[in-house]
Design an enzyme around this catalytic site. Structure first.
Site, PDB file in Angstrom:
ATOM      1  N   GLU A 109       0.343  -0.914  -0.157  1.00 25.03           N
ATOM      2  CA  GLU A 109       0.276  -0.087   0.299  1.00 25.03           C
ATOM      3  C   GLU A 109       0.559   0.770  -0.288  1.00 25.03           C
ATOM      4  O   GLU A 109       1.704   1.095   0.234  1.00 25.03           O
ATOM      5  CB  GLU A 109      -1.242   0.015   1.143  1.00 25.03           C
ATOM      6  CG  GLU A 109      -1.951  -1.246   1.237  1.00 25.03           C
ATOM      7  CD  GLU A 109      -2.706  -0.917   2.280  1.00 25.03           C
ATOM      8  OE1 GLU A 109      -4.186  -1.714   2.457  1.00 25.03           O
ATOM      9  OE2 GLU A 109      -2.473  -0.917   3.442  1.00 25.03           O
ATOM     10  N   CYS A 125       3.422   8.789   0.180  1.00 21.91           N
ATOM     11  CA  CYS A 125       3.959   7.578   1.301  1.00 21.91           C
ATOM     12  C   CYS A 125       4.035   6.096   1.277  1.00 21.91           C
ATOM     13  O   CYS A 125       3.360   6.329   0.404  1.00 21.91           O
ATOM     14  CB  CYS A 125       3.270   7.590   2.654  1.00 21.91           C
ATOM     15  SG  CYS A 125       3.976   6.594   4.180  1.00 21.91           S
ATOM     16  N   CYS A 185       6.888  -6.554   7.342  1.00 18.07           N
ATOM     17  CA  CYS A 185       8.547  -6.287   7.577  1.00 18.07           C
ATOM     18  C   CYS A 185       8.760  -7.152   9.189  1.00 18.07           C
ATOM     19  O   CYS A 185       7.772  -7.669   9.551  1.00 18.07           O
ATOM     20  CB  CYS A 185       7.626  -4.639   8.470  1.00 18.07           C
ATOM     21  SG  CYS A 185       9.104  -3.692   9.139  1.00 18.07           S
ATOM     22  N   CYS A 200       7.123  -4.248  15.648  1.00 16.84           N
ATOM     23  CA  CYS A 200       6.512  -2.994  16.527  1.00 16.84           C
ATOM     24  C   CYS A 200       5.660  -3.607  16.987  1.00 16.84           C
ATOM     25  O   CYS A 200       4.707  -3.555  16.439  1.00 16.84           O
ATOM     26  CB  CYS A 200       6.934  -1.535  16.184  1.00 16.84           C
ATOM     27  SG  CYS A 200       8.986  -0.538  15.246  1.00 16.84           S
ATOM     28  N   CYS A 212       2.069  -1.666  15.505  1.00 15.58           N
ATOM     29  CA  CYS A 212       1.734  -1.334  14.559  1.00 15.58           C
ATOM     30  C   CYS A 212       1.235  -2.312  13.339  1.00 15.58           C
ATOM     31  O   CYS A 212       2.066  -3.636  13.726  1.00 15.58           O
ATOM     32  CB  CYS A 212       3.615  -0.932  13.581  1.00 15.58           C
ATOM     33  SG  CYS A 212       3.550  -1.039  11.618  1.00 15.58           S
ATOM     34  N   GLY A 227       6.990  -1.504   5.658  1.00 11.41           N
ATOM     35  CA  GLY A 227       8.615  -2.352   5.589  1.00 11.41           C
ATOM     36  C   GLY A 227       9.939  -1.046   6.953  1.00 11.41           C
ATOM     37  O   GLY A 227       9.078  -0.246   7.025  1.00 11.41           O
ATOM     38  N   GLU A 228      11.008  -1.741   6.860  1.00  7.10           N
ATOM     39  CA  GLU A 228      12.452  -1.079   7.103  1.00  7.10           C
ATOM     40  C   GLU A 228      12.979  -0.449   6.468  1.00  7.10           C
ATOM     41  O   GLU A 228      13.554  -1.513   5.738  1.00  7.10           O
ATOM     42  CB  GLU A 228      12.797  -1.938   8.223  1.00  7.10           C
ATOM     43  CG  GLU A 228      14.038  -1.102   8.556  1.00  7.10           C
ATOM     44  CD  GLU A 228      13.638   0.117   8.905  1.00  7.10           C
ATOM     45  OE1 GLU A 228      12.667   0.552   9.686  1.00  7.10           O
ATOM     46  OE2 GLU A 228      14.894   0.705   8.480  1.00  7.10           O
ATOM     47  N   SER A 241      12.936   6.608   6.484  1.00  3.07           N
ATOM     48  CA  SER A 241      13.093   6.808   8.271  1.00  3.07           C
ATOM     49  C   SER A 241      12.727   5.417   8.688  1.00  3.07           C
ATOM     50  O   SER A 241      12.471   5.024   7.874  1.00  3.07           O
ATOM     51  CB  SER A 241      11.142   6.881   8.641  1.00  3.07           C
ATOM     52  OG  SER A 241      10.848   6.451   9.622  1.00  3.07           O
ATOM     53  N   SER A 253      11.958   6.473  14.200  1.00  7.71           N
ATOM     54  CA  SER A 253      11.398   6.608  15.039  1.00  7.71           C
ATOM     55  C   SER A 253      12.108   6.333  16.493  1.00  7.71           C
ATOM     56  O   SER A 253      12.560   5.220  16.819  1.00  7.71           O
ATOM     57  CB  SER A 253      10.131   5.286  14.134  1.00  7.71           C
ATOM     58  OG  SER A 253       9.735   5.096  13.339  1.00  7.71           O
ATOM     59  N   LEU A 254      11.447   7.067  17.241  1.00 13.98           N
ATOM     60  CA  LEU A 254      12.259   6.745  18.892  1.00 13.98           C
ATOM     61  C   LEU A 254      11.022   6.381  19.530  1.00 13.98           C
ATOM     62  O   LEU A 254      11.732   5.067  20.077  1.00 13.98           O
ATOM     63  CB  LEU A 254      12.490   8.264  19.117  1.00 13.98           C
ATOM     64  CG  LEU A 254      13.910   8.277  20.232  1.00 13.98           C
ATOM     65  CD1 LEU A 254      14.304   7.590  19.894  1.00 13.98           C
ATOM     66  CD2 LEU A 254      13.756   9.586  20.726  1.00 13.98           C
ATOM     67  N   ASN A 255      10.061   6.165  20.076  1.00 17.10           N
ATOM     68  CA  ASN A 255       8.642   6.109  20.580  1.00 17.10           C
ATOM     69  C   ASN A 255       8.952   5.661  21.950  1.00 17.10           C
ATOM     70  O   ASN A 255       8.291   5.844  22.485  1.00 17.10           O
ATOM     71  CB  ASN A 255       8.597   4.733  19.520  1.00 17.10           C
ATOM     72  CG  ASN A 255       8.093   5.451  18.361  1.00 17.10           C
ATOM     73  OD1 ASN A 255       7.631   6.759  17.932  1.00 17.10           O
ATOM     74  ND2 ASN A 255       7.644   4.008  16.873  1.00 17.10           N
ATOM     75  N   ASN A 307      -2.482   5.978  16.551  1.00  9.16           N
ATOM     76  CA  ASN A 307      -3.548   5.535  15.219  1.00  9.16           C
ATOM     77  C   ASN A 307      -3.368   3.606  15.762  1.00  9.16           C
ATOM     78  O   ASN A 307      -3.822   2.881  15.606  1.00  9.16           O
ATOM     79  CB  ASN A 307      -3.166   5.614  14.073  1.00  9.16           C
ATOM     80  CG  ASN A 307      -2.931   7.208  13.434  1.00  9.16           C
ATOM     81  OD1 ASN A 307      -3.907   7.921  13.914  1.00  9.16           O
ATOM     82  ND2 ASN A 307      -1.926   6.827  12.857  1.00  9.16           N
ATOM     83  N   CYS A 356      -0.426   6.985   9.615  1.00  5.35           N
ATOM     84  CA  CYS A 356       0.364   5.821   9.879  1.00  5.35           C
ATOM     85  C   CYS A 356       0.321   4.628  11.207  1.00  5.35           C
ATOM     86  O   CYS A 356      -0.594   4.812  11.980  1.00  5.35           O
ATOM     87  CB  CYS A 356       1.579   6.391  11.026  1.00  5.35           C
ATOM     88  SG  CYS A 356       2.338   8.299  10.478  1.00  5.35           S
TER      89      CYS A 356
HETATM   90  N1  SAH Z   1       9.956   0.856   9.715  1.00  2.00           N
HETATM   91  C1  SAH Z   1      10.705   2.636   9.770  1.00  2.00           C
HETATM   92  C2  SAH Z   1       8.973   3.086   8.357  1.00  2.00           C
HETATM   93  C3  SAH Z   1       8.411   3.116   8.430  1.00  2.00           C
HETATM   94  S1  SAH Z   1       7.577   4.570   9.138  1.00  2.00           S
HETATM   95  C4  SAH Z   1      10.221   2.971  10.596  1.00  2.00           C
HETATM   96  O1  SAH Z   1       9.970   2.628  11.768  1.00  2.00           O
HETATM   97  O2  SAH Z   1      10.713   4.123  10.741  1.00  2.00           O
HETATM   98  C5  SAH Z   1       5.698   4.967   9.931  1.00  2.00           C
HETATM   99  C6  SAH Z   1       5.641   5.468  11.252  1.00  2.00           C
HETATM  100  O3  SAH Z   1       4.721   5.020  12.093  1.00  2.00           O
HETATM  101  C7  SAH Z   1       6.803   4.995  12.707  1.00  2.00           C
HETATM  102  O4  SAH Z   1       7.679   6.510  12.729  1.00  2.00           O
HETATM  103  C8  SAH Z   1       5.953   4.028  13.068  1.00  2.00           C
HETATM  104  O5  SAH Z   1       6.532   4.800  14.547  1.00  2.00           O
HETATM  105  C9  SAH Z   1       4.425   4.524  13.161  1.00  2.00           C
HETATM  106  N2  SAH Z   1       3.698   4.248  13.866  1.00  2.00           N
HETATM  107  C10 SAH Z   1       3.821   2.717  13.494  1.00  2.00           C
HETATM  108  N3  SAH Z   1       2.269   2.106  13.711  1.00  2.00           N
HETATM  109  C11 SAH Z   1       1.040   3.246  14.666  1.00  2.00           C
HETATM  110  C12 SAH Z   1       0.544   3.242  15.215  1.00  2.00           C
HETATM  111  N4  SAH Z   1      -0.627   2.454  15.164  1.00  2.00           N
HETATM  112  N5  SAH Z   1      -0.011   5.329  14.786  1.00  2.00           N
HETATM  113  C13 SAH Z   1       0.365   6.076  14.851  1.00  2.00           C
HETATM  114  N6  SAH Z   1       1.513   5.728  14.507  1.00  2.00           N
HETATM  115  C14 SAH Z   1       2.233   4.954  14.543  1.00  2.00           C
END
Ligand code: SAH
Length: 336
Positions: free
Chosen positions: A84, A97, A104, A108, A111, A152-153, A185, A207-209, A283, A326
């Site tokens: 997608e 995007c 992937c 995480c 996700c 994907g990464e 990213s 993506s620090l989180n 989300n 996201c």
């Molecule tokens: N694998 C890479 C590219 C994907 S970016 C990466 O992790 O950076 C997708 C972004 O969406 C990431 O920053 C991730 O932290 C964020 N994300 C994933 N699931 C999410 C969700 N359910 N709600 C909000 N953001 C989310």
């Protein structure tokens, strides 16, 4: 195929290597699908190209449109896999995007794409075709920005991503996007970050989180291999062009990583870096074990950062009613 590889092939076939640029200009600049239409090449060469190569095409299976104008494109690949990609309208331009893998491997916890597991890497042609096909399907839109934030990464498929970037950013014979308007990213594949910086001049997002290893270990298994200290060290060492900053994404999960202490730690961790922070309220998707914090709390979290002179924006979540926001990309990987 990269310009270099195509030039080599031409040379081996007794042709002038500069024809590579001509051919790529047809494919990407003029969006020509058939070699026989490349009228400034000799007929014999056109036939040989047609016999040797095929033009990667994705099958557009479905387009969904959200009220805010966001569109989700579902593509079928030649082997039946699906990915997608999203077109996000902004005030004066659109952002695409795009995906770099089918599924992937990062796993995480928050996700949806992670639930597919890793299926395969996308080829450079498949990465580029997402851009080409969406541009073609949206002729009146000004698509200027590209983020590798789909499925994907990207750093786990870096060779193919770099090949795609080469064509995306070539104005003479590629798609002519500016390096400054492309962002790759990563979930934090530390050893590949330096390589990305060496090979390209596109923007980096991380993506620090989480601000502590125990939380990040649980949310993002990649942290167990490359913990926060190493990730931030790689960010400090990243060859950042003068006026640019690294974007840090921070998904806000209620009760997990959203305390005001988290916000203070975040500003301490990122303070020494040229950083901007994208706060992404979680989300939701079906079966998700997390919740988005309340609006007031999100603002309080942001205020801690702003008071410490950090750049922190709350990312408006677009397209969530069509699962295009996201972390909501989860096309069933194969045709049902
Ligand atoms: N694998 C890479 C590219 C994907 S970016 C990466 O992790 O950076 C997708 C972004 O969406 C990431 O920053 C991730 O932290 C964020 N994300 C994933 N699931 C999410 C969700 N359910 N709600 C909000 N953001 C989310």
């Amino acid at each position: 195929m990269s310009p270099k590889d195509l030039a080599c092939w031409l040379e081996k076939s007794g042709e002038k290597p500069y024809r590579a640029r001509q051919i790529l200009k047809w494919i990407y600049g003029r969006q020509t699908d058939r070699f026989e239409d490349m009228t400034d090449l000799k007929k014999g060469l056109r036939a040989r190209l047609a016999a040797a190569f095929s033009n990667v095409r994705l099958k557009l299976l479905k387009v969904e449109r959200a009220k805010d104008g966001t569109e989700k494109f579902r593509f079928g690949l030649a082997d039946g896999a699906r990915v997608e990609s999203i077109r996000i309208p902004e005030r004066d331009h659109d952002t695409l995007c795009i995906s770099s893998q089918v599924g992937c491997a990062m796993g995480c916890a928050f996700c949806l794409t992670a639930r597919l597991g890793w299926i395969r890497n996308l080829t450079p042609g498949e990465i580029l075709s997402q851009v080409r096909d969406i541009c073609r399907a949206s002729p009146r839109r000004r698509i200027t920005n590209i983020v590798f934030m789909g499925m994907g990464e990207p750093l786990a498929n870096l060779d193919n991503v770099c090949r795609a970037l080469e064509i995306l950013t070539q104005s003479a014979f590629g798609l002519g996007f500016s390096h400054r308007k492309i962002t790759v990213s990563t979930a934090g594949v530390v050893p590949k970050m330096a390589e990305l910086g060496r090979k390209t001049r596109v923007n980096l997002a991380v993506s620090l989180n989480a601000t502590q290893n125990k939380t990040r270990d649980f949310l993002m298994p990649v942290n167990r291999r490359f913990p926060l200290e190493r990730l931030l060290e790689a960010c400090r060492a990243y060859p950042l062009p003068p006026t640019r900053r690294i974007t840090f994404e921070y998904v806000l999960l209620k009760g997990i990583n959203d305390t005001l202490d988290d916000a203070r730690r975040l500003s301490r961790l990122l303070g020494p870096l040229r950083a901007k922070i994208n706060l992404i309220p979680f989300n939701e998707f079906e079966g998700a074990p997390f919740q988005r914090p309340e609006e007031g709390h999100i603002l309080a979290f942001q205020k801690v950062l702003l008071d410490r002179h950090m750049t922190a924006i709350i990312r408006a979540s677009k397209g969530s009613e069509i699962s295009a926001a996201c972390g909501q990309l989860g096309a069933p990987a194969h045709a049902a």
